[in-house]
Design a protein around this motif. Sequence first.
Motif, PDB file in Angstrom:
ATOM      1  N   GLN A  78      47.879  41.343  46.493  1.00 43.38           N
ATOM      2  CA  GLN A  78      49.135  40.626  46.336  1.00 43.38           C
ATOM      3  C   GLN A  78      48.924  39.122  46.473  1.00 43.38           C
ATOM      4  O   GLN A  78      49.865  38.388  46.726  1.00 43.38           O
ATOM      5  CB  GLN A  78      50.150  41.112  47.367  1.00 43.38           C
ATOM      6  N   ASP A  79      47.726  38.683  46.279  1.00 41.56           N
ATOM      7  CA  ASP A  79      47.392  37.270  46.412  1.00 41.56           C
ATOM      8  C   ASP A  79      46.732  36.800  45.115  1.00 41.56           C
ATOM      9  O   ASP A  79      46.263  37.601  44.312  1.00 41.56           O
ATOM     10  CB  ASP A  79      46.412  37.090  47.585  1.00 41.56           C
ATOM     11  N   ARG A  80      46.668  35.501  44.931  1.00 42.20           N
ATOM     12  CA  ARG A  80      45.907  34.975  43.802  1.00 42.20           C
ATOM     13  C   ARG A  80      44.494  35.524  43.920  1.00 42.20           C
ATOM     14  O   ARG A  80      43.921  35.510  45.011  1.00 42.20           O
ATOM     15  CB  ARG A  80      45.841  33.452  43.877  1.00 42.20           C
ATOM     16  N   HIS A  81      43.950  36.006  42.800  1.00 44.39           N
ATOM     17  CA  HIS A  81      42.585  36.509  42.879  1.00 44.39           C
ATOM     18  C   HIS A  81      41.920  36.529  41.513  1.00 44.39           C
ATOM     19  O   HIS A  81      42.575  36.507  40.489  1.00 44.39           O
ATOM     20  CB  HIS A  81      42.530  37.905  43.527  1.00 44.39           C
ATOM     21  N   LEU A  82      40.620  36.551  41.553  1.00 43.78           N
ATOM     22  CA  LEU A  82      39.780  36.712  40.378  1.00 43.78           C
ATOM     23  C   LEU A  82      39.267  38.138  40.408  1.00 43.78           C
ATOM     24  O   LEU A  82      38.779  38.593  41.441  1.00 43.78           O
ATOM     25  CB  LEU A  82      38.595  35.734  40.443  1.00 43.78           C
ATOM     26  N   ALA A  83      39.380  38.849  39.302  1.00 43.97           N
ATOM     27  CA  ALA A  83      38.885  40.229  39.227  1.00 43.97           C
ATOM     28  C   ALA A  83      37.656  40.262  38.323  1.00 43.97           C
ATOM     29  O   ALA A  83      37.688  39.757  37.202  1.00 43.97           O
ATOM     30  CB  ALA A  83      39.963  41.158  38.686  1.00 43.97           C
ATOM     31  N   PHE A 114      38.772  45.010  47.067  1.00 43.40           N
ATOM     32  CA  PHE A 114      39.002  43.580  47.265  1.00 43.40           C
ATOM     33  C   PHE A 114      38.190  43.076  48.444  1.00 43.40           C
ATOM     34  O   PHE A 114      38.041  43.779  49.446  1.00 43.40           O
ATOM     35  CB  PHE A 114      40.483  43.310  47.561  1.00 43.40           C
ATOM     36  N   VAL A 115      37.700  41.862  48.330  1.00 42.28           N
ATOM     37  CA  VAL A 115      37.036  41.165  49.426  1.00 42.28           C
ATOM     38  C   VAL A 115      37.501  39.712  49.392  1.00 42.28           C
ATOM     39  O   VAL A 115      38.064  39.269  48.393  1.00 42.28           O
ATOM     40  CB  VAL A 115      35.489  41.212  49.319  1.00 42.28           C
ATOM     41  N   ARG A 116      37.273  39.005  50.479  1.00 38.68           N
ATOM     42  CA  ARG A 116      37.536  37.562  50.497  1.00 38.68           C
ATOM     43  C   ARG A 116      36.209  36.833  50.632  1.00 38.68           C
ATOM     44  O   ARG A 116      35.319  37.276  51.350  1.00 38.68           O
ATOM     45  CB  ARG A 116      38.464  37.194  51.648  1.00 38.68           C
ATOM     46  N   ASP A 117      36.099  35.732  49.918  1.00 42.86           N
ATOM     47  CA  ASP A 117      34.891  34.920  50.037  1.00 42.86           C
ATOM     48  C   ASP A 117      34.967  34.124  51.337  1.00 42.86           C
ATOM     49  O   ASP A 117      35.970  34.204  52.065  1.00 42.86           O
ATOM     50  CB  ASP A 117      34.691  34.046  48.784  1.00 42.86           C
ATOM     51  N   PRO A 118      33.939  33.348  51.684  1.00 41.93           N
ATOM     52  CA  PRO A 118      33.950  32.612  52.957  1.00 41.93           C
ATOM     53  C   PRO A 118      35.112  31.625  53.105  1.00 41.93           C
ATOM     54  O   PRO A 118      35.464  31.242  54.210  1.00 41.93           O
ATOM     55  CB  PRO A 118      32.609  31.881  52.956  1.00 41.93           C
ATOM     56  N   ASP A 119      35.738  31.231  51.975  1.00 39.36           N
ATOM     57  CA  ASP A 119      36.869  30.308  52.035  1.00 39.36           C
ATOM     58  C   ASP A 119      38.215  31.015  51.967  1.00 39.36           C
ATOM     59  O   ASP A 119      39.254  30.365  51.876  1.00 39.36           O
ATOM     60  CB  ASP A 119      36.765  29.286  50.899  1.00 39.36           C
ATOM     61  N   ASN A 121      39.252  33.115  49.547  1.00 37.22           N
ATOM     62  CA  ASN A 121      39.682  33.474  48.200  1.00 37.22           C
ATOM     63  C   ASN A 121      39.491  34.971  47.970  1.00 37.22           C
ATOM     64  O   ASN A 121      38.449  35.524  48.313  1.00 37.22           O
ATOM     65  CB  ASN A 121      38.876  32.697  47.150  1.00 37.22           C
ATOM     66  N   ALA A 122      40.505  35.616  47.383  1.00 43.15           N
ATOM     67  CA  ALA A 122      40.432  37.046  47.116  1.00 43.15           C
ATOM     68  C   ALA A 122      39.669  37.310  45.822  1.00 43.15           C
ATOM     69  O   ALA A 122      39.906  36.657  44.805  1.00 43.15           O
ATOM     70  CB  ALA A 122      41.831  37.634  47.030  1.00 43.15           C
ATOM     71  N   ILE A 123      38.756  38.278  45.883  1.00 46.31           N
ATOM     72  CA  ILE A 123      37.980  38.717  44.723  1.00 46.31           C
ATOM     73  C   ILE A 123      38.174  40.221  44.594  1.00 46.31           C
ATOM     74  O   ILE A 123      37.954  40.964  45.549  1.00 46.31           O
ATOM     75  CB  ILE A 123      36.470  38.423  44.896  1.00 46.31           C
ATOM     76  N   GLU A 124      38.602  40.664  43.416  1.00 44.97           N
ATOM     77  CA  GLU A 124      38.717  42.094  43.140  1.00 44.97           C
ATOM     78  C   GLU A 124      37.492  42.524  42.343  1.00 44.97           C
ATOM     79  O   GLU A 124      37.062  41.830  41.414  1.00 44.97           O
ATOM     80  CB  GLU A 124      39.984  42.396  42.338  1.00 44.97           C
ATOM     81  N   LEU A 125      36.934  43.651  42.707  1.00 53.42           N
ATOM     82  CA  LEU A 125      35.765  44.214  42.026  1.00 53.42           C
ATOM     83  C   LEU A 125      36.206  45.530  41.394  1.00 53.42           C
ATOM     84  O   LEU A 125      36.663  46.427  42.099  1.00 53.42           O
ATOM     85  CB  LEU A 125      34.638  44.448  43.042  1.00 53.42           C
TER      86      LEU A 125
END
Length: 131
Positions: A78-83, A114-119, A121-125
């Motif tokens: 439910q957040d801005r993310h790159l998939a 989903f994971v978050r990077d060190p900053d 940011n949400a990343i969907e795989l």
Amino acid sequence: MTSGQAKPVIQGVHHASLVVADTAVAAAFYEGQLGLERLERPELGFPGLWYALGGGQALHLLQVPNPDPVERPVRCGQDRHLALRVHGLEALVARLEAAGGVVERSRSGRPAAFVRDPDGNAIELIEEAAA
């Protein structure tokens, strides 16, 4: 990873997600102004719109009450993310968890996480077969 396990491969962008305040206003812009074609979207428990961008890529718009992720508790989906398209999702999830990462499985039932990077940011795989 065991010697018989294939190395995970990132295959490209699947979709990008943007947070919007009102899907009706957003639809007027993305459909009316930009001319994007709306895609079918499963019921995810919150409002949103999906659009085709061509080449198997999409834009997902997510309507949430407060677009600032710092001020609201939020699931990655439910957040801005790159998939990203991935081959070898389970091996990648295992590697992320072994490194201390918090992995959140998709509620849609798709083979995705989903994971978050060190900053933050949400990343969907998203699991997809190798091309």
